[in-house]
Design a protein around this motif. Structure first.
Motif, PDB file in Angstrom:
ATOM      1  N   HIS A   1       0.782  -0.895   0.162  1.00 21.30           N
ATOM      2  CA  HIS A   1      -0.024  -0.214   0.004  1.00 21.30           C
ATOM      3  C   HIS A   1       0.823   1.200   0.007  1.00 21.30           C
ATOM      4  N   ARG A   2       2.225   1.306   0.402  1.00 17.17           N
ATOM      5  CA  ARG A   2       2.879   2.449   0.514  1.00 17.17           C
ATOM      6  C   ARG A   2       3.572   2.557  -0.531  1.00 17.17           C
ATOM      7  N   GLY A   3       3.517   1.824  -1.671  1.00 15.92           N
ATOM      8  CA  GLY A   3       4.274   2.129  -3.065  1.00 15.92           C
ATOM      9  C   GLY A   3       5.660   1.947  -2.994  1.00 15.92           C
ATOM     10  N   ASP A   4       6.108   3.153  -3.561  1.00 17.83           N
ATOM     11  CA  ASP A   4       7.656   3.138  -3.569  1.00 17.83           C
ATOM     12  C   ASP A   4       8.228   3.739  -2.455  1.00 17.83           C
ATOM     13  N   ALA A   5       7.756   4.161  -1.368  1.00 15.63           N
ATOM     14  CA  ALA A   5       7.996   4.923  -0.292  1.00 15.63           C
ATOM     15  C   ALA A   5       8.896   3.991   0.615  1.00 15.63           C
ATOM     16  N   VAL A   6       9.857   4.329   1.255  1.00 11.62           N
ATOM     17  CA  VAL A   6      10.582   3.734   2.118  1.00 11.62           C
ATOM     18  C   VAL A   6      10.153   3.906   3.551  1.00 11.62           C
ATOM     19  N   VAL A   7       9.859   2.922   3.995  1.00  9.61           N
ATOM     20  CA  VAL A   7       9.038   2.782   5.449  1.00  9.61           C
ATOM     21  C   VAL A   7       9.965   2.258   6.574  1.00  9.61           C
ATOM     22  N   SER A   8       9.951   3.223   7.673  1.00  9.88           N
ATOM     23  CA  SER A   8      10.796   3.160   8.537  1.00  9.88           C
ATOM     24  C   SER A   8      10.516   1.677   9.639  1.00  9.88           C
ATOM     25  N   ARG A   9      11.444   1.239  10.345  1.00 10.77           N
ATOM     26  CA  ARG A   9      11.158   0.118  11.186  1.00 10.77           C
ATOM     27  C   ARG A   9      10.102   0.735  12.149  1.00 10.77           C
ATOM     28  N   ALA A  10      10.075   1.518  12.742  1.00 13.32           N
ATOM     29  CA  ALA A  10       9.094   2.086  13.731  1.00 13.32           C
ATOM     30  C   ALA A  10       7.746   2.347  13.004  1.00 13.32           C
ATOM     31  N   GLU A  11       7.672   2.847  11.781  1.00  4.48           N
ATOM     32  CA  GLU A  11       6.323   2.846  11.211  1.00  4.48           C
ATOM     33  C   GLU A  11       5.733   1.589  10.973  1.00  4.48           C
ATOM     34  N   LEU A  12       6.515   0.606  10.411  1.00  2.00           N
ATOM     35  CA  LEU A  12       5.972  -0.692   9.999  1.00  2.00           C
ATOM     36  C   LEU A  12       5.687  -1.294  11.346  1.00  2.00           C
ATOM     37  N   GLY A  13       6.426  -1.274  12.440  1.00  2.00           N
ATOM     38  CA  GLY A  13       5.921  -1.922  13.804  1.00  2.00           C
ATOM     39  C   GLY A  13       4.642  -1.341  14.112  1.00  2.00           C
ATOM     40  N   GLU A  14       4.335   0.032  14.112  1.00  2.76           N
ATOM     41  CA  GLU A  14       3.232   0.674  14.341  1.00  2.76           C
ATOM     42  C   GLU A  14       1.937   0.220  13.810  1.00  2.76           C
ATOM     43  N   HIS A  15       2.155  -0.060  12.520  1.00  2.18           N
ATOM     44  CA  HIS A  15       1.113  -0.599  11.696  1.00  2.18           C
ATOM     45  C   HIS A  15       0.718  -2.109  11.579  1.00  2.18           C
ATOM     46  N   VAL A  16       1.598  -3.017  11.967  1.00  2.81           N
ATOM     47  CA  VAL A  16       1.425  -4.476  11.924  1.00  2.81           C
ATOM     48  C   VAL A  16       1.221  -5.045  13.234  1.00  2.81           C
ATOM     49  N   TYR A  17       1.146  -4.169  14.484  1.00  4.78           N
ATOM     50  CA  TYR A  17       1.116  -4.830  15.582  1.00  4.78           C
ATOM     51  C   TYR A  17       0.163  -4.139  16.304  1.00  4.78           C
ATOM     52  N   GLU A  18      -0.611  -4.857  17.408  1.00  6.67           N
ATOM     53  CA  GLU A  18      -1.753  -4.067  18.308  1.00  6.67           C
ATOM     54  C   GLU A  18      -1.026  -3.343  19.079  1.00  6.67           C
ATOM     55  N   GLN A  19      -1.773  -2.519  19.975  1.00  3.78           N
ATOM     56  CA  GLN A  19      -1.112  -1.467  20.843  1.00  3.78           C
ATOM     57  C   GLN A  19      -0.062  -2.232  21.856  1.00  3.78           C
ATOM     58  N   GLY A  20       0.857  -1.881  22.057  1.00  6.06           N
ATOM     59  CA  GLY A  20       2.036  -2.377  22.737  1.00  6.06           C
ATOM     60  C   GLY A  20       3.166  -2.876  22.116  1.00  6.06           C
ATOM     61  N   TYR A  21       3.267  -2.506  21.014  1.00  5.15           N
ATOM     62  CA  TYR A  21       4.463  -2.883  20.246  1.00  5.15           C
ATOM     63  C   TYR A  21       6.008  -2.276  20.809  1.00  5.15           C
ATOM     64  N   ASP A  22       6.919  -3.258  20.945  1.00  2.00           N
ATOM     65  CA  ASP A  22       8.115  -2.829  21.436  1.00  2.00           C
ATOM     66  C   ASP A  22       9.136  -2.592  20.313  1.00  2.00           C
ATOM     67  N   PRO A  23       9.548  -1.284  20.326  1.00  3.79           N
ATOM     68  CA  PRO A  23      10.351  -1.018  19.035  1.00  3.79           C
ATOM     69  C   PRO A  23      11.824  -1.634  19.384  1.00  3.79           C
ATOM     70  N   ASP A  24      12.099  -1.915  20.196  1.00  3.75           N
ATOM     71  CA  ASP A  24      13.471  -2.806  20.753  1.00  3.75           C
ATOM     72  C   ASP A  24      13.520  -4.146  20.451  1.00  3.75           C
ATOM     73  N   SER A  25      12.256  -4.630  20.289  1.00  2.00           N
ATOM     74  CA  SER A  25      12.397  -6.292  20.093  1.00  2.00           C
ATOM     75  C   SER A  25      12.945  -6.507  18.595  1.00  2.00           C
TER      76      SER A  25
END
Length: 220
Positions: free
Chosen positions: A163-187
């Motif tokens: 859905h994001r096309g050719d955009a570069v997606v950061s780890r933080a953004e990807l994590g926010e959009h694939v996990y329910e609330q409580g995603y740990d960015p350090d995992s």
């Protein structure tokens, strides 16, 4: 893809959450208007399913607060009121679509998929990236016509990148959009999942941009 479900009817909320999870979405549930308003202001959702009859703060007030704060997420409104002026009030507050209760759960899933797809600039339900195709209505991937078997989290990762096309997606953004609330960015769980997706679709399709994130490229 991550969705906010704001519905105070426990039985209906459970049914909708189950259907949305089965359709490949990560679902956060709010039981009242204040919680819904707060989550919509502070979390990054791909869409919201918003009941107008929420306790504490009704759905119109929630939606008006989101739009007033510049929140642009697609919103599918649910209501027991089928009169035209009630629908008009919802659209005037910034709703993108409307469903009157009762409704088939399958219709809600299809409408939500269409809202998310169009908000990211894709009008057709089949989104193609080289030989990789997302059939959005069916909720499945294929490569050169052969199905790609993915877990729910793997599907969410790949769907978000498509859905994001050719955009570069950061780890933080990807994590926010694939996990329910409580995603740990350090995992390292996200990196493990991306590795699994790469093995299933061909490693060259997901490129790592050093220090920036991930990008999907078109390959035959």
């Amino acid at each position: 893809m991550r969705v906010l479900l704001a519905e105070d009817d426990a039985a209906l909320a459970s049914q909708l959450a189950g259907a949305l999870a089965a359709a490949g979405y990560a679902v956060d549930h709010a039981e009242d208007g204040q919680d819904a308003e707060f989550r919509g202001q502070t979390e990054d959702y791909d869409a919201a399913v918003l009941d107008l009859g929420l306790p504490g703060m009704d759905g119109l007030a929630v939606l008006d607060a989101w739009r007033g704060a510049g929140r642009r997420l697609p919103v599918l409104v649910l209501t027991a009121r089928g009169r035209w002026h009630d629908k008009l009030a919802g659209f005037d507050a910034g709703a993108d679509d409307y469903l009157v209760k009762p409704f088939p759960v399958e219709e809600l899933v299809l409408r939500l998929r269409a809202l998310i797809r169009r908000s990211s600039g894709h009008a057709h339900p089949r989104i193609q990236r080289g030989a990789l195709v997302l059939d959005d209505n069916a909720g499945r991937f294929e490569i050169n016509g052969a199905p790609v078997l993915l877990t729910a989290q793997e599907h969410r990762i790949l769907a978000y990148l498509v859905h994001r096309g050719d955009a570069v997606v950061s780890r933080a953004e990807l994590g926010e959009h694939v996990y329910e609330q409580g995603y740990d960015p350090d995992s390292n769980a996200l990196d493990v999942l991306i590795g699994r997706v790469r093995r299933k679709i061909g490693g060259g399709r997901i490129v790592t941009e050093r220090g920036k994130g991930f990008r999907l490229v078109d390959l035959p």
